[in-house]
Enzyme design. Structure first.
Site: not given
Ligand code: ATP
Ligand code: MG
Length: 577
Positions: A36, A279, A289
């Site tokens: 995102e 994760r 983020k």
């Molecule tokens: P955050 O919680 O930091 O905002 P998010 O999952 O909301 O992370 P996205 O931009 O939606 O962020 O993530 C893009 C991809 O990266 C998704 O498929 C998500 O599952 C993966 N991802 C995010 N954080 C991790 C992590 N710590 N380990 C593995 N994959 C991750």
């Molecule tokens: Mg997200």
């Protein structure tokens, strides 16, 4: 819980191997990385990138970069650009660049199909009422009073939602599944909401936006994704992912994607399989983020790419090589068990890569002048040093030597403790590549602080002389005072000083655990040639650590180096404090 990294294990790879062997999807493999664009990527995203692009690369498949831009309020082009740069920096390239917003018309048509099939309805309950009707983990929910609207009424209302006739939040489109389901995600979840906010990609073309679960599964199917890899918190969403795809049945309804064909976007409709994995978490840092954004906005760090940040742009500026991050996630493996890996394991990978790839240089960060009494005032020579002790392919370089050199202040001690093998009054030490010097005098200022040392150089211990091999216990490095270049050196350390900054059980938050010593700026002296280093070039400053020429601030006129990592792990002994 902290796990040591042992044998690499990746259960998803095994699933792909088995499915290919069984001929599923005709043996084709297609993945995607779907960030995102609401912030910069962090090391955790690195895990997902390495996994998705890595699987595609290994099996000759494709991996798309898809911006999951269904939430107009929080998204920005700055993030889009940084994400692209980070993926490329990690060593990957996408097959196609897509946006969930490319599919807004498809999502809409699929929603009308669901309505016509009696699988979705327009609901007028407010957000609070929806929560009320939803029930709890132990109690079933209740049907919305709007659940039995006719297909015609639903179609008419949904079209008017799209046309902008209703206020934000006034109505939603909901799937008609089962308000008594044990899985709350299946209790008539919202598919669309009204949001009169311009979108970074589609402007004000839309005022209704699809919900994540609905948009994600259709995006995957439209792109022909075979394996939709996501983190464990989506496990409970998988039944909804599968439900939507089963109801819409895209493979048998090619008319739903015709708008994409018209727009010149390749489609290759599939029935993707969602697979969840744990994760990636690291100790001594936070990886969300939202929290990283707060550090930036509150000025607690210098920006998203501050070299102390766990963002990909931060560790890049810190000097972590992309190969170290790939190796790290490869060794960490991919499982369904949540765990936290020690940051020092990542630093170990960084040392391993840099030890093999970084040329050696001399730098003195806390300078003390050493004058060689038995050399002429204008003495000048150039000495030749290998650029790498273990790899001749790095070649050699010359380093200027003269009568006065800078040495590290800590390499001299007036009253040495037992076991100190470097320079002391009356003592001897080897100046690397020069010969053995003996300290004959010490200068001090009024406060008694040592301001310089005077030595004699034993001519018999110089290169090619009979005493060249004479042993002394210590060898120290130096740079010529006349030739060395002054540099700003930023000594970075961990941003947080506790193992789990996210732990708020004691009433403290991650902000209370910032390490006050995470940045120390010093002025040192470096070999003259280092001024010409290209930004982002990595070096080992002998005996000090690995350093990188700063990506933004380094120039020949104003050299700036960042400490990437020390030569040895200095946190191991304080772990748990
Ligand atoms: P955050 O919680 O930091 O905002 P998010 O999952 O909301 O992370 P996205 O931009 O939606 O962020 O993530 C893009 C991809 O990266 C998704 O498929 C998500 O599952 C993966 N991802 C995010 N954080 C991790 C992590 N710590 N380990 C593995 N994959 C991750
Ligand atoms: Mg997200």
């Amino acid at each position: 819980m902290t796990d040591a990294v042992s044998v690499s294990h990746n259960f998803i790879r095994q699933i792909v191997i088995d499915e290919r062997a069984a001929g599923k999807h005709g043996g084709r493999v297609a993945t995607r990385f779907p960030p995102e664009p609401n912030g910069y990527l962090h090391l955790g995203h690195g895990k997902s990138i390495c996994l998705n692009f890595g699987i595609a690369r290994e099996f000759g498949g494709s991996c798309n970069l898809r911006f999951d831009d269904t939430n107009p309020a929080k998204e920005d082009v700055e993030y889009v650009e940084s994400i692209k740069a980070d993926v490329r920096w990690l060593g990957f390239d996408w097959s196609e660049l897509r946006h969930a917003s490319d599919y807004f018309e498809v999502f809409y048509r699929c929603a009308e199909k669901l309505i016509r099939d009696g699988k979705a309805f327009v609901c007028d309950l407010s957000a609070d009422q929806v929560r009320d009707y939803r029930g709890t983990l132990t109690e079933p929910g209740r049907n919305s009073p709007f659940r039995d609207r006719t297909v015609d009424e639903n179609l008419d209302l949904f079209r008017r939602m799209r046309a902008g006739e209703f206020a934000d939040g006034a109505r939603t489109l909901r799937a008609k599944i089962d308000m008594a389901s044990g899985n709350i995600n299946l209790r008539d979840p919202a598919l669309y909401r009204i949001r009169k906010v311009p979108h970074q990609n589609t402007g004000d073309a839309w005022c209704i936006y699809p919900m994540y679960d609905y948009a994600h599964c259709i995006s995957d199917a439209v792109e022909g994704i075979t394996h939709s890899l996501c983190t464990l918190e989506f496990e409970d969403h998988r039944p909804l992912y599968d439900w939507c795809l089963a109801q819409i049945d895209l493979p048998n309804h090619p008319e739903l994607v015709l708008t994409l064909v018209d727009a010149g976007l390749k489609t290759n409709v599939s029935t993707p399989r969602q697979i969840e994995f744990a994760r990636g978490n690291l100790d001594y840092t936070v990886m969300s983020k939202r929290k990283l954004m707060a550090l930036v906005q509150d000025g607690l760090v210098a920006g998203w790419d501050d070299p102390r940040m766990p963002t990909l742009s931060g560790v890049r500026r810190r000097g972590f090589p992309p190969a170290a991050i790939r190796t790290f996630w490869e060794r960490a493996g991919v499982t369904k068990q949540n765990s936290t890996i020690e940051f020092s394991v990542l630093e170990g990978c960084v040392r391993e890569v840099l030890d093999a790839s970084a040329p050696r240089r001399f730098a003195v960060l806390d300078p003390l002048k050493l004058t060689i009494a038995n050399l002429a005032d204008d003495h000048a020579e150039t000495l030749t040093f290998p650029n790498h002790p273990k790899n001749e392919a790095f070649g050699t370089r010359t380093v200027a030597f003269s009568r006065a050199v800078w040495i590290e202040r800590e390499d001299f001690m007036e009253i040495p403790p037992k076991g100190f093998h470097r320079l002391t009054p009356g003592g001897e030490v080897r100046l690397r590549g020069v010969g053995i010097v003996k300290c004959i005098d010490v200068d001090k200022d009024a406060s008694g602080r040592v301001t310089g040392v005077h030595c004699t150089l034993d001519p018999d211990t110089r290169h090619g002389m009979p005493g060249a091999e004479r042993k002394v216990k210590g060898t120290i490095h130096w740079v010529s005072a006349r030739h060395a270049v002054e540099a700003e050196v930023r000594l970075y350390d961990r941003l947080f000083n506790v193992v789990n900054p996210d732990d708020d059980s004691d009433g403290k938050t991650y902000r209370d655990h910032l390490n006050p010593g995470s940045l120390r700026v010093v002025r040192g002296f470096v070999e003259a040639a280092l001024a010409d280093a290209k930004p982002e070039a990595a070096f080992q400053f002998e005996r000090l650590g690995f350093f990188v020429a700063d990506q933004r601030d380094h120039s020949a006129n104003k050299p700036v180096f960042n400490r990437t990592v020390t030569l040895r792990d200095s946190w191991a002994k304080t772990a748990g404090r």
